[in-house]
Design an enzyme around this catalytic site. Structure first.
Site, PDB file in Angstrom:
ATOM      1  N   SER A 135      -8.990  -6.406  -8.111  1.00  0.00           N
ATOM      2  CA  SER A 135      -8.357  -6.800  -6.928  1.00  0.00           C
ATOM      3  C   SER A 135      -7.574  -8.033  -7.025  1.00  0.00           C
ATOM      4  CB  SER A 135      -9.512  -6.721  -5.764  1.00  0.00           C
ATOM      5  OG  SER A 135      -8.822  -7.201  -4.506  1.00  0.00           O
ATOM      6  N   TYR A 160     -17.718  -9.100  -1.098  1.00  0.00           N
ATOM      7  CA  TYR A 160     -16.992  -8.061  -1.783  1.00  0.00           C
ATOM      8  C   TYR A 160     -16.063  -8.713  -2.756  1.00  0.00           C
ATOM      9  CZ  TYR A 160     -12.944  -4.852  -2.908  1.00  0.00           C
ATOM     10  OH  TYR A 160     -12.022  -4.361  -3.609  1.00  0.00           O
ATOM     11  N   LYS A 164     -16.176  -8.301  -7.447  1.00  0.00           N
ATOM     12  CA  LYS A 164     -15.032  -7.816  -8.267  1.00  0.00           C
ATOM     13  C   LYS A 164     -14.765  -9.075  -9.270  1.00  0.00           C
ATOM     14  CE  LYS A 164     -13.642  -4.268  -6.652  1.00  0.00           C
ATOM     15  NZ  LYS A 164     -13.930  -2.971  -7.104  1.00  0.00           N
ATOM     16  N   ASN A 190      -1.990  -4.352  -2.605  1.00  0.00           N
ATOM     17  CA  ASN A 190      -2.351  -3.844  -1.383  1.00  0.00           C
ATOM     18  C   ASN A 190      -2.006  -2.193  -1.412  1.00  0.00           C
ATOM     19  OD1 ASN A 190      -2.328  -6.567  -0.690  1.00  0.00           O
ATOM     20  ND2 ASN A 190      -2.920  -6.010   1.321  1.00  0.00           N
ATOM     21  N   ASN A 210      -7.807  -2.488   7.526  1.00  0.00           N
ATOM     22  CA  ASN A 210      -6.531  -2.555   6.866  1.00  0.00           C
ATOM     23  C   ASN A 210      -5.396  -2.165   7.665  1.00  0.00           C
ATOM     24  OD1 ASN A 210      -8.679  -1.593   4.187  1.00  0.00           O
ATOM     25  ND2 ASN A 210      -7.671  -3.630   4.140  1.00  0.00           N
ATOM     26  N   ARG A 242       2.161  -9.717   1.790  1.00  0.00           N
ATOM     27  CA  ARG A 242       1.303  -9.120   1.080  1.00  0.00           C
ATOM     28  C   ARG A 242       2.265  -8.293   0.262  1.00  0.00           C
ATOM     29  NH1 ARG A 242      -1.495 -12.157   3.031  1.00  0.00           N
ATOM     30  NH2 ARG A 242      -3.466 -11.917   3.834  1.00  0.00           N
TER      31      ARG A 242
HETATM   32  P1  NAD Z   1     -12.890   4.401  -1.655  1.00  0.00           P
HETATM   33  O1  NAD Z   1     -14.028   3.775  -0.621  1.00  0.00           O
HETATM   34  O2  NAD Z   1     -11.933   5.126  -0.876  1.00  0.00           O
HETATM   35  O3  NAD Z   1     -13.462   4.903  -2.833  1.00  0.00           O
HETATM   36  C1  NAD Z   1     -14.520   4.345  -3.443  1.00  0.00           C
HETATM   37  C2  NAD Z   1     -15.608   5.546  -3.829  1.00  0.00           C
HETATM   38  O4  NAD Z   1     -16.597   5.376  -4.514  1.00  0.00           O
HETATM   39  C3  NAD Z   1     -15.850   6.253  -2.391  1.00  0.00           C
HETATM   40  O5  NAD Z   1     -15.556   7.904  -2.688  1.00  0.00           O
HETATM   41  C4  NAD Z   1     -17.442   6.186  -2.444  1.00  0.00           C
HETATM   42  O6  NAD Z   1     -17.918   7.365  -1.926  1.00  0.00           O
HETATM   43  C5  NAD Z   1     -17.965   5.890  -3.773  1.00  0.00           C
HETATM   44  N1  NAD Z   1     -18.882   5.162  -4.398  1.00  0.00           N
HETATM   45  C6  NAD Z   1     -19.322   3.789  -3.646  1.00  0.00           C
HETATM   46  N2  NAD Z   1     -20.203   3.683  -4.135  1.00  0.00           N
HETATM   47  C7  NAD Z   1     -20.948   4.471  -5.090  1.00  0.00           C
HETATM   48  C8  NAD Z   1     -21.932   4.640  -5.635  1.00  0.00           C
HETATM   49  N3  NAD Z   1     -22.823   3.612  -5.959  1.00  0.00           N
HETATM   50  N4  NAD Z   1     -22.052   5.736  -6.575  1.00  0.00           N
HETATM   51  C9  NAD Z   1     -21.227   6.735  -6.409  1.00  0.00           C
HETATM   52  N5  NAD Z   1     -20.105   6.530  -5.812  1.00  0.00           N
HETATM   53  C10 NAD Z   1     -19.809   5.368  -4.976  1.00  0.00           C
HETATM   54  O7  NAD Z   1     -11.895   3.214  -1.974  1.00  0.00           O
HETATM   55  P2  NAD Z   1     -10.817   2.959  -2.777  1.00  0.00           P
HETATM   56  O8  NAD Z   1      -9.785   2.438  -1.989  1.00  0.00           O
HETATM   57  O9  NAD Z   1     -10.334   4.326  -3.516  1.00  0.00           O
HETATM   58  O10 NAD Z   1     -11.035   2.170  -3.687  1.00  0.00           O
HETATM   59  C11 NAD Z   1     -11.175   2.222  -5.052  1.00  0.00           C
HETATM   60  C12 NAD Z   1     -11.654   1.063  -5.783  1.00  0.00           C
HETATM   61  O11 NAD Z   1     -10.543  -0.084  -5.842  1.00  0.00           O
HETATM   62  C13 NAD Z   1     -12.795   0.288  -5.179  1.00  0.00           C
HETATM   63  O12 NAD Z   1     -13.798  -0.134  -6.311  1.00  0.00           O
HETATM   64  C14 NAD Z   1     -12.096  -0.874  -4.552  1.00  0.00           C
HETATM   65  O13 NAD Z   1     -12.977  -1.948  -4.343  1.00  0.00           O
HETATM   66  C15 NAD Z   1     -11.142  -1.318  -5.428  1.00  0.00           C
HETATM   67  N6  NAD Z   1      -9.844  -1.522  -4.819  1.00  0.00           N
HETATM   68  C16 NAD Z   1      -9.259  -1.248  -3.760  1.00  0.00           C
HETATM   69  C17 NAD Z   1      -8.208  -1.738  -2.784  1.00  0.00           C
HETATM   70  C18 NAD Z   1      -7.831  -1.290  -1.476  1.00  0.00           C
HETATM   71  O14 NAD Z   1      -7.069  -1.979  -0.797  1.00  0.00           O
HETATM   72  N7  NAD Z   1      -8.215   0.068  -1.311  1.00  0.00           N
HETATM   73  C19 NAD Z   1      -7.706  -2.746  -3.598  1.00  0.00           C
HETATM   74  C20 NAD Z   1      -8.461  -3.449  -4.628  1.00  0.00           C
HETATM   75  C21 NAD Z   1      -9.358  -2.767  -5.025  1.00  0.00           C
HETATM   76  C1  WQD Z   2      -2.865  -7.245   5.279  1.00  0.00           C
HETATM   77  C2  WQD Z   2      -2.163  -8.106   6.322  1.00  0.00           C
HETATM   78  C3  WQD Z   2      -3.657  -9.271   7.831  1.00  0.00           C
HETATM   79  C4  WQD Z   2      -4.970  -5.530   9.793  1.00  0.00           C
HETATM   80  C5  WQD Z   2      -7.598  -6.422   1.814  1.00  0.00           C
HETATM   81  C6  WQD Z   2      -8.623  -7.145   1.044  1.00  0.00           C
HETATM   82  C7  WQD Z   2      -8.439  -7.096  -0.335  1.00  0.00           C
HETATM   83  C8  WQD Z   2      -7.967  -5.594  -0.897  1.00  0.00           C
HETATM   84  C9  WQD Z   2      -6.889  -5.141  -0.111  1.00  0.00           C
HETATM   85  C10 WQD Z   2      -9.832  -4.428  -1.785  1.00  0.00           C
HETATM   86  C11 WQD Z   2      -2.865  -9.462   6.538  1.00  0.00           C
HETATM   87  C12 WQD Z   2      -2.691  -8.255   8.619  1.00  0.00           C
HETATM   88  C13 WQD Z   2      -4.370  -6.441   9.041  1.00  0.00           C
HETATM   89  C14 WQD Z   2      -4.811  -5.847  11.189  1.00  0.00           C
HETATM   90  C15 WQD Z   2      -3.157  -7.345  10.941  1.00  0.00           C
HETATM   91  N1  WQD Z   2      -9.103  -4.854  -0.895  1.00  0.00           N
HETATM   92  N2  WQD Z   2      -3.456  -7.263   9.572  1.00  0.00           N
HETATM   93  N3  WQD Z   2      -3.765  -6.661  11.834  1.00  0.00           N
HETATM   94  O1  WQD Z   2      -6.430  -8.694   3.606  1.00  0.00           O
HETATM   95  O2  WQD Z   2      -4.313  -8.524   2.565  1.00  0.00           O
HETATM   96  O3  WQD Z   2      -6.476  -7.141   1.354  1.00  0.00           O
HETATM   97  O4  WQD Z   2      -7.343  -5.121   1.238  1.00  0.00           O
HETATM   98  O5  WQD Z   2      -9.753  -5.049  -2.837  1.00  0.00           O
HETATM   99  O6  WQD Z   2      -9.327  -7.611  -1.093  1.00  0.00           O
HETATM  100  O7  WQD Z   2      -9.187  -8.333   1.449  1.00  0.00           O
HETATM  101  O8  WQD Z   2      -5.094  -6.341   3.625  1.00  0.00           O
HETATM  102  O9  WQD Z   2      -4.355  -4.740   4.991  1.00  0.00           O
HETATM  103  O10 WQD Z   2      -6.637  -5.985   5.925  1.00  0.00           O
HETATM  104  O11 WQD Z   2      -4.281  -7.088   5.548  1.00  0.00           O
HETATM  105  O12 WQD Z   2      -2.385  -8.202  11.191  1.00  0.00           O
HETATM  106  O13 WQD Z   2      -5.163  -5.035  12.145  1.00  0.00           O
HETATM  107  O14 WQD Z   2      -2.028  -7.567   7.494  1.00  0.00           O
HETATM  108  O15 WQD Z   2      -3.990 -10.194   8.522  1.00  0.00           O
HETATM  109  O16 WQD Z   2      -1.960 -10.446   6.754  1.00  0.00           O
HETATM  110  P1  WQD Z   2      -5.696  -7.969   2.880  1.00  0.00           P
HETATM  111  P2  WQD Z   2      -5.030  -6.075   5.010  1.00  0.00           P
END
Ligand code: NAD
Ligand code: WQD
Length: 347
Positions: A135, A160, A164, A190, A210, A242
């Site tokens: 991330s 969290y 990572k 994002n 989010n 973002r």
């Molecule tokens: P998500 O929660 O939709 O998907 C994660 C999946 O992992 C889920 O289906 C959950 O049931 C499963 N899971 C969690 N712990 C588990 C375990 N111990 N064993 C088996 N399954 C398990 O999330 P996502 O948004 O699809 O994110 C996928 C990956 O990408 C995550 O590692 C997340 O941290 C990373 N990521 C997400 C974002 C984002 O903004 N969505 C940003 C950066 C990184």
């Molecule tokens: C985006 C912008 C908020 C919600 C997070 C995690 C990051 C990654 C992606 C997993 C910011 C603003 C948000 C709301 C708002 N996830 N906001 N009102 O914080 O950039 O990243 O998700 O790895 O690790 O930190 O994403 O979508 O939460 O926020 O004004 O109700 O929207 O302040 O500027 P963020 P976000």
């Protein structure tokens, strides 16, 4: 290639399965469904046009379950049992930033321990290729904008993000110790949007943390108004900036990243974003314009731990993987709304 996909029922995993099959790969999913729904996998199979996605509901911390999956996905070559997985794409993990502050032990335990067990079982079965969901959060408050991969990692403000950052280090050390490993760290910015079919998308439990899922829930009438967290940042309109990326583009980046494994790149790190920074109000205004719906909003105090600006330079992924985001903010807003309006209650 035949790919083990952990967390494949989740938001990014489900979209990636489609891109994998489109490119001629096959997959086997392990997911404990702690943050997802089996229905997502049914719909993925329907979109791909296959009867079902091979799937086991299990936790990646469950060593026995993982061993069984490797045993099921193996073949005999010259009298030897050889595992059939060419690589693992590792999505499984807990991802809610706020919740991780409340429940640090659960987050460290799930994300760290889950990955340790996975890596150990992979090693035992001689599957030493992994693509890891990292991330932009590992950059903390970034030292350089736009962020390149050379930008030093920063201080993560929550457990969290720490998982990572630490898991990146674990896999970096593992690859250094045993160069047979190929480790691709994809630092997502994002991810938003949904598959154009409107059949799969982001399905958060409870109140969305989010921005985009909050906006779509306002649009569909589930929430009254969006709170905009701060309008006094040093950005063009004072709201946070973002690098939003369409989840289908992000999914395609995983397919492209398999090339790094094919050419035995060792350790490879890529930023996965569009390279464009949009403010919260840019997203709100684009959503309203593209979809013709009103999004009432109210300016609120800043959210703890937020930074002003975060967007990347994605040139390395284009140069080395030939991957570049195809969709812009209009498509992200259109597809996020198409998913939400067709599935107001999610799956
Ligand atoms: P998500 O929660 O939709 O998907 C994660 C999946 O992992 C889920 O289906 C959950 O049931 C499963 N899971 C969690 N712990 C588990 C375990 N111990 N064993 C088996 N399954 C398990 O999330 P996502 O948004 O699809 O994110 C996928 C990956 O990408 C995550 O590692 C997340 O941290 C990373 N990521 C997400 C974002 C984002 O903004 N969505 C940003 C950066 C990184
Ligand atoms: C985006 C912008 C908020 C919600 C997070 C995690 C990051 C990654 C992606 C997993 C910011 C603003 C948000 C709301 C708002 N996830 N906001 N009102 O914080 O950039 O990243 O998700 O790895 O690790 O930190 O994403 O979508 O939460 O926020 O004004 O109700 O929207 O302040 O500027 P963020 P976000």
């Amino acid at each position: 290639m035949h790919i083990l996909v952990t967390g494949g029922a989740g938001f990014i995993g489900s979209h990636t399965l489609i891109e994998l099959y489109k490119a001629g790969h096959t997959a086997f999913v392990i997911d404990n469904l702690s943050n997802s729904n089996r229905e997502a996998l049914r719909r993925v199979a329907e979109i791909i046009g296959i009867p079902e996605i091979p799937f086991v509901q299990a936790d990646i911390r469950d060593r026995e379950a993982l061993e069984k999956i490797f045993a099921q996905n193996s073949k005999i070559v010259n009298g030897q049992i050889v595992n059939n997985f060419d690589a693992c794409i590792h999505f499984a993990g807990l991802k809610a930033v706020g919740e991780s502050v409340e429940k640090p032990l659960e987050y460290y335990e799930n994300n760290m321990n889950g990955t340790f067990v996975l890596l150990d079982v992979m090693r035992k079965h001689n599957c030493k290729n992994i693509i890891f969901s990292s991330s932009a959060t590992v950059y903390g408050d970034p030292a350089i904008i736009p962020i390149t991969e050379e930008c030093p990692k920063g201080q993560c403000t929550n457990p969290y993000g720490q998982t990572k950052s630490m898991l990146e280090q674990v896999m970096t050390d593992l690859q250094k110790a045993d160069p047979e490993w190929n480790v691709v760290l994809l630092r997502y910015f994002n991810p938003i949007g949904a598959h154009a079919s409107g059949r799969i998308g982001e399905n958060p439990n409870g109140i969305p943390n989010n921005l985009m899922p909050y906006i779509t829930q306002v649009a569909v009438g589930k929430r009254e108004r969006l709170g905009v967290f701060g309008n006094d940042y040093p950005t063009q309109d004072g709201t946070g900036v973002r690098d939003y990326i369409h989840v289908v583009d992000l999914a395609a980046a995983h397919v492209a990243a398999l090339q790094a494994i094919e050419r035995r790149a060792g350790l490879a790190i890529y930023n996965i974003g569009t390279g464009h920074g949009y403010s919260v109000l840019d997203v709100v205004n684009t959503f309203m314009r593209v979809n013709g719906v009103n999004i009432p909003y109210q300016i609120m105090p800043r959210r703890a731990g937020d930074i002003a600006t975060c967007y990347c330079n994605p040139a390395k992924a284009e140069r080395e993987l030939g991957w570049k985001a195809q969709f812009g903010l209009d498509e992200m807003c259109r597809d996020a709304w198409n998913w939400q309006k067709n599935n107001p209650e999610g799956y």
